[in-house]
Scaffold this motif. Sequence first.
Motif, PDB file in Angstrom:
ATOM      1  N   GLY A   1      -7.072   3.147  -7.238  1.00  0.00           N
ATOM      2  CA  GLY A   1      -6.337   3.861  -8.539  1.00  0.00           C
ATOM      3  C   GLY A   1      -5.921   2.699  -9.480  1.00  0.00           C
ATOM      4  N   LEU A   2      -5.973   1.531  -9.169  1.00  0.00           N
ATOM      5  CA  LEU A   2      -5.315   0.491 -10.115  1.00  0.00           C
ATOM      6  C   LEU A   2      -6.290  -0.099 -11.118  1.00  0.00           C
ATOM      7  CD1 LEU A   2      -3.513  -1.395  -7.161  1.00  0.00           C
ATOM      8  CD2 LEU A   2      -2.641   0.406  -8.428  1.00  0.00           C
ATOM      9  N   GLY A   3      -5.729  -0.604 -12.188  1.00  0.00           N
ATOM     10  CA  GLY A   3      -6.282  -1.121 -13.361  1.00  0.00           C
ATOM     11  C   GLY A   3      -6.018  -2.396 -13.955  1.00  0.00           C
ATOM     12  N   LYS A   4      -6.178  -2.625 -15.238  1.00  0.00           N
ATOM     13  CA  LYS A   4      -5.762  -3.837 -15.844  1.00  0.00           C
ATOM     14  C   LYS A   4      -4.282  -3.941 -15.814  1.00  0.00           C
ATOM     15  CE  LYS A   4      -9.754  -4.564 -19.023  1.00  0.00           C
ATOM     16  NZ  LYS A   4     -10.147  -4.580 -20.481  1.00  0.00           N
ATOM     17  N   ARG A   5      -3.667  -2.696 -16.026  1.00  0.00           N
ATOM     18  CA  ARG A   5      -2.231  -2.959 -16.066  1.00  0.00           C
ATOM     19  C   ARG A   5      -1.574  -3.474 -14.774  1.00  0.00           C
ATOM     20  NH1 ARG A   5       0.409   2.823 -17.360  1.00  0.00           N
ATOM     21  NH2 ARG A   5       2.215   1.616 -16.592  1.00  0.00           N
ATOM     22  N   ASP A   6      -2.440  -3.360 -13.705  1.00  0.00           N
ATOM     23  CA  ASP A   6      -1.898  -3.694 -12.420  1.00  0.00           C
ATOM     24  C   ASP A   6      -2.005  -5.051 -12.031  1.00  0.00           C
ATOM     25  OD1 ASP A   6      -0.724  -1.007 -11.682  1.00  0.00           O
ATOM     26  OD2 ASP A   6      -2.823  -0.281 -12.046  1.00  0.00           O
ATOM     27  N   LEU A   7      -2.824  -5.948 -12.933  1.00  0.00           N
ATOM     28  CA  LEU A   7      -3.019  -7.118 -12.471  1.00  0.00           C
ATOM     29  C   LEU A   7      -1.877  -8.135 -12.461  1.00  0.00           C
ATOM     30  CD1 LEU A   7      -6.323  -7.778 -14.675  1.00  0.00           C
ATOM     31  CD2 LEU A   7      -6.162  -7.583 -12.089  1.00  0.00           C
ATOM     32  N   ALA A   8      -1.463  -8.980 -11.914  1.00  0.00           N
ATOM     33  CA  ALA A   8      -0.453 -10.011 -11.655  1.00  0.00           C
ATOM     34  C   ALA A   8      -1.035 -11.384 -11.703  1.00  0.00           C
ATOM     35  CB  ALA A   8       0.382  -9.859 -10.564  1.00  0.00           C
ATOM     36  N   ALA A   9      -0.452 -12.513 -11.785  1.00  0.00           N
ATOM     37  CA  ALA A   9      -0.763 -13.862 -11.762  1.00  0.00           C
ATOM     38  C   ALA A   9      -1.270 -14.045 -10.367  1.00  0.00           C
ATOM     39  CB  ALA A   9       0.293 -14.694 -12.003  1.00  0.00           C
ATOM     40  N   ASN A  10      -2.485 -14.466 -10.064  1.00  0.00           N
ATOM     41  CA  ASN A  10      -2.958 -14.755  -8.842  1.00  0.00           C
ATOM     42  C   ASN A  10      -2.860 -16.106  -8.216  1.00  0.00           C
ATOM     43  OD1 ASN A  10      -5.128 -15.305 -10.846  1.00  0.00           O
ATOM     44  ND2 ASN A  10      -6.337 -16.226  -9.214  1.00  0.00           N
TER      45      ASN A  10
ATOM     46  N   PRO B   1       0.808  -1.267   0.048  1.00  0.00           N
ATOM     47  CA  PRO B   1      -0.095   0.042   0.116  1.00  0.00           C
ATOM     48  C   PRO B   1       0.721   1.163  -0.035  1.00  0.00           C
ATOM     49  CG  PRO B   1      -0.001  -0.986   2.170  1.00  0.00           C
ATOM     50  CD  PRO B   1       0.570  -1.907   1.412  1.00  0.00           C
ATOM     51  N   GLU B   2       2.121   1.112   0.269  1.00  0.00           N
ATOM     52  CA  GLU B   2       3.055   2.383   0.301  1.00  0.00           C
ATOM     53  C   GLU B   2       3.679   2.476  -0.824  1.00  0.00           C
ATOM     54  OE1 GLU B   2       3.143   4.238   2.963  1.00  0.00           O
ATOM     55  OE2 GLU B   2       1.896   2.948   4.170  1.00  0.00           O
ATOM     56  N   ASN B   3       3.503   1.454  -1.733  1.00  0.00           N
ATOM     57  CA  ASN B   3       3.991   1.681  -3.248  1.00  0.00           C
ATOM     58  C   ASN B   3       3.662   0.605  -3.942  1.00  0.00           C
ATOM     59  OD1 ASN B   3       5.395   1.648  -5.365  1.00  0.00           O
ATOM     60  ND2 ASN B   3       7.462   0.882  -4.695  1.00  0.00           N
ATOM     61  N   LEU B   4       2.239   0.905  -4.745  1.00  0.00           N
ATOM     62  CA  LEU B   4       1.141   0.047  -5.312  1.00  0.00           C
ATOM     63  C   LEU B   4       2.287  -0.699  -6.583  1.00  0.00           C
ATOM     64  CD1 LEU B   4      -2.034   2.104  -5.014  1.00  0.00           C
ATOM     65  CD2 LEU B   4      -1.408  -0.041  -3.786  1.00  0.00           C
ATOM     66  N   LEU B   5       3.271  -0.061  -7.033  1.00  0.00           N
ATOM     67  CA  LEU B   5       3.944  -0.815  -8.036  1.00  0.00           C
ATOM     68  C   LEU B   5       4.587  -2.137  -7.492  1.00  0.00           C
ATOM     69  CD1 LEU B   5       6.083   2.165  -9.580  1.00  0.00           C
ATOM     70  CD2 LEU B   5       3.935   0.790 -10.431  1.00  0.00           C
ATOM     71  N   GLU B   6       4.696  -2.307  -6.302  1.00  0.00           N
ATOM     72  CA  GLU B   6       5.168  -3.533  -5.607  1.00  0.00           C
ATOM     73  C   GLU B   6       4.176  -4.679  -5.522  1.00  0.00           C
ATOM     74  OE1 GLU B   6       7.900  -5.350  -2.014  1.00  0.00           O
ATOM     75  OE2 GLU B   6       7.301  -3.189  -2.024  1.00  0.00           O
ATOM     76  N   ARG B   7       4.088  -5.725  -6.077  1.00  0.00           N
ATOM     77  CA  ARG B   7       2.868  -6.824  -5.925  1.00  0.00           C
ATOM     78  C   ARG B   7       3.222  -7.972  -5.909  1.00  0.00           C
ATOM     79  NH1 ARG B   7       1.467  -4.454 -11.048  1.00  0.00           N
ATOM     80  NH2 ARG B   7       1.055  -2.499  -9.678  1.00  0.00           N
ATOM     81  N   LEU B   8       2.452  -9.123  -5.570  1.00  0.00           N
ATOM     82  CA  LEU B   8       2.572 -10.363  -5.479  1.00  0.00           C
ATOM     83  C   LEU B   8       3.182 -10.949  -6.875  1.00  0.00           C
ATOM     84  CD1 LEU B   8       2.470 -13.144  -4.019  1.00  0.00           C
ATOM     85  CD2 LEU B   8       0.071 -13.358  -5.420  1.00  0.00           C
ATOM     86  N   ASN B   9       4.586 -11.656  -6.937  1.00  0.00           N
ATOM     87  CA  ASN B   9       4.992 -12.374  -7.969  1.00  0.00           C
ATOM     88  C   ASN B   9       5.080 -13.881  -7.629  1.00  0.00           C
ATOM     89  OD1 ASN B   9       7.209 -13.188  -9.627  1.00  0.00           O
ATOM     90  ND2 ASN B   9       7.771 -11.255  -9.933  1.00  0.00           N
ATOM     91  N   LEU B  10       4.272 -14.523  -8.404  1.00  0.00           N
ATOM     92  CA  LEU B  10       3.996 -15.969  -8.010  1.00  0.00           C
ATOM     93  C   LEU B  10       5.266 -16.787  -8.750  1.00  0.00           C
ATOM     94  CD1 LEU B  10       0.299 -16.807  -8.146  1.00  0.00           C
ATOM     95  CD2 LEU B  10       1.938 -16.926  -6.176  1.00  0.00           C
ATOM     96  N   PRO B  11       5.645 -16.447  -9.995  1.00  0.00           N
ATOM     97  CA  PRO B  11       7.020 -16.887 -10.445  1.00  0.00           C
ATOM     98  C   PRO B  11       8.011 -16.980  -9.815  1.00  0.00           C
ATOM     99  CG  PRO B  11       5.738 -15.847 -12.373  1.00  0.00           C
ATOM    100  CD  PRO B  11       5.123 -15.173 -10.995  1.00  0.00           C
ATOM    101  N   ASP B  12       8.232 -15.689  -9.076  1.00  0.00           N
ATOM    102  CA  ASP B  12       9.544 -15.688  -8.058  1.00  0.00           C
ATOM    103  C   ASP B  12       9.224 -16.454  -6.824  1.00  0.00           C
ATOM    104  OD1 ASP B  12      10.880 -14.348  -9.882  1.00  0.00           O
ATOM    105  OD2 ASP B  12      10.570 -12.180  -8.683  1.00  0.00           O
ATOM    106  N   THR B  13       7.964 -16.530  -6.526  1.00  0.00           N
ATOM    107  CA  THR B  13       7.432 -17.084  -5.080  1.00  0.00           C
ATOM    108  C   THR B  13       7.826 -18.821  -5.405  1.00  0.00           C
ATOM    109  OG1 THR B  13       5.841 -15.598  -4.513  1.00  0.00           O
ATOM    110  CG2 THR B  13       5.523 -17.676  -3.960  1.00  0.00           C
ATOM    111  N   LEU B  14       7.325 -19.155  -6.640  1.00  0.00           N
ATOM    112  CA  LEU B  14       7.753 -20.688  -6.849  1.00  0.00           C
ATOM    113  C   LEU B  14       9.144 -20.952  -7.235  1.00  0.00           C
ATOM    114  CD1 LEU B  14       4.649 -21.562  -9.198  1.00  0.00           C
ATOM    115  CD2 LEU B  14       4.692 -21.575  -6.854  1.00  0.00           C
TER     116      LEU B  14
END
Length: 242
Positions: A137-146, A46-59
């Motif tokens: 304030g997020l949209g389609k470009r902000d979707l990531a692998a869920n 929430p402090e930097n909405l560009l940072e989000r869940l990264n499932l490829p790196d998680t795996l």
Amino acid sequence: MAQANPDYTTHLPGGQHWSLRLRRGTTMTLTASEPDTNVGLLLYNPENLLERLNLPDTLKCQHTFKLTRGHCLYSDMGRIFASIIEDDLGWHDSVGGNLHAHHMIAKGWRPVTFQAALNDRTQTGHDSFLIELAKYGLGKRDLAANLNLFSKVAADDDGNLSFVPGHCNAGDAVTLRFEMDTLIALHTCPHPLDPASEYPKRGVDIALGTAPAPDENDVCWQHCEENARGFENNRLYHLGAA
């Protein structure tokens, strides 16, 4: 595996969505109300909405195809959003993706609009995420692998994926402990590979609480060397040196 003395509880019916900001040290226990429940999940800083869940790196960093107790959910900055500290299922789907309108058409599920049925409409996971993300304030470009909690997807020798019915029973639960402040978006729309003949509406109970900060003896910290480095990245972040 119900959480003892939670600070807050609610129920999210099937085919619905929700989002909220959770503080570091918060726990979220999700309990399936019906068999074959699915909960789609996305995470953001929430402090930097560009940072989000990264499932490829998680795996990749945890050398796994599935997620369960002892695993962590990583951001694209190498930090840990949340750790899976309790789990009744032993497998949560990390590759199946999200339900779209074309999946519903291919399955023969009859779309029901909000105008026709209000909250009893048939919602897709894709649209559910977009509705929740728009609030920030997020949209389609902000979707990531869920992530798809409660669901299991198997791969055959040719790499074809299939949904595993009966993996989740009513009452099965999973608990996430949040290692940094996190914006969480979730939905209870069906998995895109769910073979149900009709659009299934399977809800989930949600309990929020708190947990002590992890140390080097924690099951998630000890899972692999990469997780130890992830917790160290979080420590640096919270010192303000990110």
